[in-house]
Design a protein around this motif. Structure first.
Motif, PDB file in Angstrom:
ATOM      1  N   SER A 244     -63.668 -46.704  45.745  1.00  0.00           N
ATOM      2  CA  SER A 244     -64.938 -46.102  45.833  1.00  0.00           C
ATOM      3  C   SER A 244     -65.156 -45.443  46.979  1.00  0.00           C
ATOM      4  N   ASP A 274     -60.913 -51.434  37.261  1.00  0.00           N
ATOM      5  CA  ASP A 274     -62.151 -50.681  37.210  1.00  0.00           C
ATOM      6  C   ASP A 274     -61.756 -49.429  38.359  1.00  0.00           C
ATOM      7  N   SER A 308     -67.172 -44.337  35.113  1.00  0.00           N
ATOM      8  CA  SER A 308     -68.435 -43.829  35.167  1.00  0.00           C
ATOM      9  C   SER A 308     -68.357 -42.146  33.911  1.00  0.00           C
ATOM     10  N   LYS A 311     -70.332 -39.936  37.259  1.00  0.00           N
ATOM     11  CA  LYS A 311     -69.721 -39.100  38.980  1.00  0.00           C
ATOM     12  C   LYS A 311     -68.470 -38.061  37.773  1.00  0.00           C
TER      13      LYS A 311
END
Ligand SMILES: *Cc1c(COP(=O)(O)O)cnc(C)c1O
Length: 486
Positions: A244, A274, A308, A311
């Motif tokens: 990220s 993730d 998400s 995003k």
């Protein structure tokens, strides 16, 4: 002195008189009597205070009394102003979490409006009249889209993959870990034990999920053998976390997702990724690289992937889990899913956002349009601002800027473009930036080397006229004592 103050006090009306006058009747069409009374009391108290402090004479008090109802109305407007308000984002950070991340497309906004005002088939199968699942509303759309964008036949994911939508990606990750690994061990590389902003820390989420963290490797290098050596009878899951908002450079090593999946398969241990960004477009086109791909992950053999909604997908706030049907069934049966689920408005916006991609209308999604905005277009818009704002008080200039994607994605990639640099003759850059945040609508800008910088990449084009108008009024108006200086 004493007698003069007394005679001024006598000119102040009683609250009852104020409330029974025609001025109050006009306000009564907008506000309740209690609210008007409370605001009037505050305005009269301020006037009394000014008399007491010797700050008014007869003439100034009369003037103030003539404007009494305007003052009460201003007081009411100030007190009842909504806390959440629209702002113009001139920071150049496309997915600015503090400013609400992705703006929604027209289609998504319209769909929200359509669904919000009435009832809908949120959990009803209209064919049979039976109870249905809320997730079905986006499931087939998303599966078709993921197949299409990764070059697989449409429908190829149907029956193999399923979808569950929750409040955000943090919730999706918590729910996935709890469903798959509560009471067991989860293997994670030390290079992926990250904090993702707003206090989302992988070790803490893991602990809250009821799973036990089994860290392997080192911060910069983790090998597939490290994962293999950590496998025990307690291992429930291999977790891969997209780093990220930061990047490890130099002497680094990390197994590919596919290697983790193969290792997991040998031990009957599933892999959960993730992924985070939810990106459906190729970032290469914009000169950026993304180390992980939602498309690749979702069509890989990973058992479950979280991303998400707000995003790089450019939709509403939510967390999207894509995974094996059996696992998604378990996710939906988890009591936590009930606590973390989203409402009909989120499905409405998500559905419309996914549909835009499916119909090839990527550029109707504001976040994608902002990525794609050309430097030439930005420069032309900047020139309009400079022309309108340049004055005796204000020096305005078009300057090169580097925009950021933000939202914990592509931390070191920038998008070259143009912005407007402003310098005020009587105010520091920080005073100007503070003034801009108090405008209606507020404008959030950057400061750089003594100037205020407006990066227009994140200013929606239909906001230009408003932005120019409020900027011109604010910057060329009289400098108030509170906004002057530093
Ligand atoms: C952004 C991000 C999260 C948190 O997502 P939210 O939707 O803000 O909860 C979790 N994991 C990764 C990898 C992310 O990039």
């Amino acid at each position: 002195m004493e007698t003069e103050a007394n005679s001024l006090y006598r000119k102040l009306p009683q609250l009852g008189e104020v409330l029974d006058s025609p001025g109050a009747a006009k306000l009564a069409s907008l506000y309740s009597r209690d609210l008007i009374a409370d605001a009037a009391r505050a305005v009269l108290a301020r006037m009394r205070q000014q008399v007491k402090a010797g700050e008014c004479d007869e003439a100034s008090l009369e003037l103030a009394l003539r404007g009494l109802f305007e003052a009460i109305e201003r007081e009411l407007a100030m007190r009842l102003k909504p806390s959440l308000c629209r702002v113009i984002n001139a920071t150049g950070v496309i997915l600015q979490t503090n400013l609400g991340r992705a703006p929604l497309s027209r289609a998504a906004i319209e769909r929200i409006g359509e669904i919000a005002g009435g009832y809908c088939n949120l959990e009803m199968d209209l064919q049979t009249g039976d109870r249905g699942w809320r997730d079905v509303h986006v499931e087939s759309l998303l599966l078709n889209l993921l197949a299409l964008r990764s070059g697989e036949p449409i429908g190829s994911l149907q029956g193999r993959r399923a979808v569950a939508v929750v409040n955000n990606c943090a919730a999706a990750t918590l729910l996935a870990l709890n469903t798959m690994a509560e009471g067991g061990e989860v293997i994670v590389s030390r290079g992926e034990l990250v904090e993702i902003g707003g206090g989302f820390r992988i070790p803490e989420i893991l602990q809250k999920s009821g799973a036990v963290l089994r860290e392997v490797g080192t911060t910069n290098r983790t090998r597939i053998a490290d994962y293999a050596a950590a496998m025990t009878a307690q291992t429930r899951l291999i977790l891969r976390v997209h780093r990220s908002n930061f990047r490890i450079e130099g002497f680094t090593q990390q197994p590919r997702l596919q290697e983790l999946i193969e290792l997991g398969a040998r031990h009957s241990v599933p892999v959960f990724e993730d992924q985070g960004t939810g990106c459906l477009v190729s970032l290469d086109e914009y000169g950026m690289r993304d180390e992980s791909s939602w498309l690749e992950s979702a069509t890989s053999g990973a058992a479950l992937i979280s991303a998400s909604g707000d995003k790089l997908l450019g939709g509403p706030q939510c967390g999207i889990l894509v995974g094996d049907c059996g696992l998604i069934d378990r996710v939906r049966a988890n009591a936590l899913f009930r606590a973390l689920r989203v409402d009909k408005l989120t499905y409405a916006a998500l559905d419309a956002t996914l549909f835009a991609y499916l119909s090839g209308a990527d550029s109707s999604i504001p976040a994608i349009a902002m990525l794609a905005m050309s430097a030439g277009d930005l420069r032309r818009r900047c020139e309009l601002y400079v022309e309108a704002l340049q004055s005796d008080q204000v020096a305005a200039e078009v300057v090169p800027v580097s925009s950021l994607v933000g939202g914990g994605t592509t931390p070191d990639a920038t998008l070259p473009g143009f912005g407007v640099a402003l310098m005020h003759a009587e105010m520091t850059e920080n005073a100007v930036a503070a003034l801009l945040r108090r405008l209606e609508p507020p404008i959030v800008a950057l400061t750089r080397e003594g100037r205020v910088l407006l990066d227009l990449r994140t200013v929606l084009q239909d906001e230009d006229a408003d932005a120019i108008r409020v900027l011109r009024d604010a910057l060329n108006g009289p400098v108030s004592p509170t906004s002057a200086g530093g």
